[in-house]
Design a protein around this motif. Sequence first.
Motif, PDB file in Angstrom:
ATOM      1  N   LEU A   1     -29.871 -29.363 -27.298  1.00  0.00           N
ATOM      2  CA  LEU A   1     -30.201 -28.661 -26.517  1.00  0.00           C
ATOM      3  C   LEU A   1     -29.535 -28.644 -24.982  1.00  0.00           C
ATOM      4  O   LEU A   1     -29.422 -27.766 -24.096  1.00  0.00           O
TER       5      LEU A   1
ATOM      6  N   ARG B   1     -37.252 -23.372 -27.962  1.00  0.00           N
ATOM      7  CA  ARG B   1     -36.658 -24.701 -28.790  1.00  0.00           C
ATOM      8  C   ARG B   1     -37.223 -25.870 -27.658  1.00  0.00           C
ATOM      9  O   ARG B   1     -37.008 -26.890 -27.753  1.00  0.00           O
TER      10      ARG B   1
ATOM     11  N   LEU C   1     -37.242 -20.069 -18.248  1.00  0.00           N
ATOM     12  CA  LEU C   1     -36.692 -19.347 -19.428  1.00  0.00           C
ATOM     13  C   LEU C   1     -37.229 -18.166 -19.778  1.00  0.00           C
ATOM     14  O   LEU C   1     -36.498 -16.919 -19.858  1.00  0.00           O
TER      15      LEU C   1
ATOM     16  N   THR D   1     -37.455 -32.033 -22.205  1.00  0.00           N
ATOM     17  CA  THR D   1     -37.633 -30.786 -22.987  1.00  0.00           C
ATOM     18  C   THR D   1     -39.063 -30.864 -23.852  1.00  0.00           C
ATOM     19  O   THR D   1     -39.235 -29.773 -24.156  1.00  0.00           O
TER      20      THR D   1
ATOM     21  N   LEU E   1     -33.466 -20.391 -26.385  1.00  0.00           N
ATOM     22  CA  LEU E   1     -33.710 -21.635 -25.824  1.00  0.00           C
ATOM     23  C   LEU E   1     -35.302 -21.938 -25.428  1.00  0.00           C
ATOM     24  O   LEU E   1     -35.913 -22.715 -25.655  1.00  0.00           O
TER      25      LEU E   1
ATOM     26  N   LEU F   1     -26.800 -26.248 -25.575  1.00  0.00           N
ATOM     27  CA  LEU F   1     -27.066 -24.924 -25.345  1.00  0.00           C
ATOM     28  C   LEU F   1     -27.529 -24.746 -23.838  1.00  0.00           C
ATOM     29  O   LEU F   1     -27.129 -23.571 -23.483  1.00  0.00           O
ATOM     30  N   TRP F   2     -27.936 -25.619 -23.133  1.00  0.00           N
ATOM     31  CA  TRP F   2     -28.448 -25.337 -21.605  1.00  0.00           C
ATOM     32  C   TRP F   2     -26.965 -25.343 -20.690  1.00  0.00           C
ATOM     33  O   TRP F   2     -26.961 -24.311 -19.938  1.00  0.00           O
TER      34      TRP F   2
ATOM     35  N   TYR G   1     -31.651 -16.893 -23.762  1.00  0.00           N
ATOM     36  CA  TYR G   1     -32.725 -17.412 -22.893  1.00  0.00           C
ATOM     37  C   TYR G   1     -34.055 -17.413 -23.949  1.00  0.00           C
ATOM     38  O   TYR G   1     -34.798 -18.470 -24.041  1.00  0.00           O
TER      39      TYR G   1
END
Length: 165
Positions: free
Chosen positions: A88, A30, A40, A149, A27, A91-92, A24
């Motif tokens: 991303l 980013r 996050l 994002t 993330l 990753l999510w 987290y």
Amino acid sequence: MAEITLRGALEVALASETRAREIYETLHGRVGNLMMRDKLKFLAGEERKHYDMLLAVFREKIGGTPAKPDPALLPRMVVEFDFEKAELTELWKAAMEAEEISAEHYEGLAGRVSGRAKIMFNYLANVERSHFYLLKSEYDVLAEIDEYTRTDDFPFGMNLVNLGP
């Protein structure tokens, strides 16, 4: 499944919570969207609270310092992940999967211990599952709107909100 000692279960849980918090925090670094960053930060804080709770139980019931657990006992999500190269959305999705895996992992630990430890691991399983749904709500938007994002504004008018009749 064979029983695991409380020490072993706590050591595995502590390592899992540490890795989840790292995910987290990475993330968080980013994304530019303030709502996503807040979520996050919240999730990283939740994992920190879980770690602190587990560590307090460890110190009370076992004493001393937890050891690094046998990697074979760790849930899949604790494996290395190349945060710098991954997209991303990837990753999510990995974070969502990690929450599901964590919930299943805690349910498994609950089945291998008894008493208050069982209650605690069932509680953690439920909380991790709620984290999955928090992530999913953002992922659904992220999958549709790439720039979501990178902005600190919610992207109104792009398949999200009907402002007229």
